[in-house]
Write a protein that holds these residues in place. Structure first.
Motif, PDB file in Angstrom:
ATOM      1  N   GLU A  91       1.162  -0.789   0.301  1.00  0.00           N
ATOM      2  CA  GLU A  91      -0.008  -0.308   0.327  1.00  0.00           C
ATOM      3  C   GLU A  91       1.104   1.296   0.442  1.00  0.00           C
ATOM      4  O   GLU A  91       0.628   2.584   0.809  1.00  0.00           O
ATOM      5  CB  GLU A  91      -0.922   0.077   1.470  1.00  0.00           C
ATOM      6  CG  GLU A  91      -2.082  -1.113   0.853  1.00  0.00           C
ATOM      7  CD  GLU A  91      -3.033  -1.392   2.094  1.00  0.00           C
ATOM      8  OE1 GLU A  91      -2.765  -0.324   2.615  1.00  0.00           O
ATOM      9  OE2 GLU A  91      -3.560  -2.063   1.920  1.00  0.00           O
ATOM     10  N   PHE A 129      -2.319   5.026  -3.471  1.00  0.00           N
ATOM     11  CA  PHE A 129      -2.847   5.525  -1.813  1.00  0.00           C
ATOM     12  C   PHE A 129      -2.503   7.289  -1.534  1.00  0.00           C
ATOM     13  O   PHE A 129      -3.018   7.391  -1.114  1.00  0.00           O
ATOM     14  CB  PHE A 129      -2.072   4.686  -1.232  1.00  0.00           C
ATOM     15  CG  PHE A 129      -2.397   3.370  -1.285  1.00  0.00           C
ATOM     16  CD1 PHE A 129      -3.590   3.039  -1.260  1.00  0.00           C
ATOM     17  CD2 PHE A 129      -1.592   2.045  -2.116  1.00  0.00           C
ATOM     18  CE1 PHE A 129      -3.634   1.233  -1.206  1.00  0.00           C
ATOM     19  CE2 PHE A 129      -2.110   0.778  -2.495  1.00  0.00           C
ATOM     20  CZ  PHE A 129      -3.012   0.226  -1.572  1.00  0.00           C
ATOM     21  N   ASP A 182      -6.852   4.681  -0.525  1.00  0.00           N
ATOM     22  CA  ASP A 182      -6.409   4.946   0.907  1.00  0.00           C
ATOM     23  C   ASP A 182      -7.458   5.387   2.314  1.00  0.00           C
ATOM     24  O   ASP A 182      -7.526   6.319   2.697  1.00  0.00           O
ATOM     25  CB  ASP A 182      -5.147   5.415   1.171  1.00  0.00           C
ATOM     26  CG  ASP A 182      -4.545   5.771   2.644  1.00  0.00           C
ATOM     27  OD1 ASP A 182      -5.193   4.672   3.000  1.00  0.00           O
ATOM     28  OD2 ASP A 182      -3.939   6.187   3.086  1.00  0.00           O
TER      29      ASP A 182
END
Length: 201
Positions: A91, A129, A182
C-alpha cells in the motif's frame, strides 16, 4: 489565458540554453545551472521517458520571453514534475511531486494549486494510495501552502538537503496527502520519530 500542457523536450531548450548560457526559469524551482537544487538534462529526459503524464507546464499567454536582468532572459513558465513509485502490495504505490515551480510574478493566482490538483488526479487514475513531496523545514511559505492543499507532515528526514558553502545540511518534511484508495488514511499517520535519508525508500 494560461495554457496547461504536457512538458516536451523542446521546453528544456526554451528556458535553458539561450545564447549558449545556462538559465533558470522564472520560478527558480527547476534549476539547470550549477547551484543546488539542480537537475541536468538527462534527469529531465528520464522523467519525460518514464512519467510523461506527470510533467506539466502552465505557460503565460504567447509564451513570450521576459527578463529579470540583462543577463537572465527567461521563458515565463510554471511546472510541476512528478512520478509514480512504491509497492502496491505494501500500500505504498503513490504519486511523488519532484518539483513545483511558479514564477514569482504569477504566485498567489492559484497556479500551484491547479498544478498539484492535476498531479493528484493523475495519481488517482494510476491507483495511488497517496501523493508525497519533500520540502525544506525552513521553507514555511511552501509548508503552509501544502497544508492548505490538504497535505500533512508524515515524517521529518534529517539532513535530507545537502548544503553548499559550508552550511549545515537541512532537514526536510515528507508531506503526504491521502487519495481515495487509502480509505483508512493509513498513509498519512505521522511517524513518531525522524528518519535519515538512507532509511527512506
Amino acid at each position: 489565458m494560461t495554457t496547461l500542457r504536457a512538458f516536451t523536450c523542446d521546453d528544456l531548450f526554451r528556458f535553458n540554453n539561450m545564447g549558449g548560457r545556462r538559465r533558470r526559469p522564472c520560478g527558480g524551482g527547476l534549476l539547470l545551472n550549477p547551484a543546488p537544487p539542480q537537475y541536468g538534462i538527462p534527469f529531465y529526459l528520464q522523467y519525460l521517458a518514464h512519467w510523461p503524464e506527470y510533467f506539466i507546464v502552465a505557460e503565460a499567454p504567447g509564451g513570450e520571453l521576459m527578463g529579470y536582468s540583462a543577463t537572465a532572459l527567461m521563458l515565463c513558465m510554471f511546472t510541476v514534475m512528478g512520478k509514480a513509485e512504491g509497492s502496491v502490495a505494501r500500500e505504498e504505490w503513490h504519486g511523488h511531486v519532484t518539483a513545483l515551480s511558479v514564477a514569482p510574478e504569477f504566485r498567489r493566482l492559484g497556479l500551484a494549486a491547479k498544478l498539484m490538483e492535476l498531479l493528484e488526479e493523475i495519481s488517482e487514475k494510476k491507483g495511488g494510495f497517496f501523493v508525497d513531496l519533500f520540502v525544506r523545514v525552513s521553507n514555511q511559505v511552501a509548508v503552509n501552502m501544502y497544508k492548505q492543499l490538504g497535505y500533512s507532515v508524515y515524517r521529518t528526514v534529517l539532513e535530507y538537503y545537502s548544503a553548499s558553502s559550508g552550511e549545515p545540511d537541512e532537514d526536510a518534511y515528507d508531506m503526504r496527502k491521502a487519495l481515495s484508495r487509502d480509505t483508512e488514511k493509513k498513509s498519512i499517520i505521522p511517524l513518531p520519530h525522524p528518519v535519515r535519508p538512507e532509511d527512506i525508500e
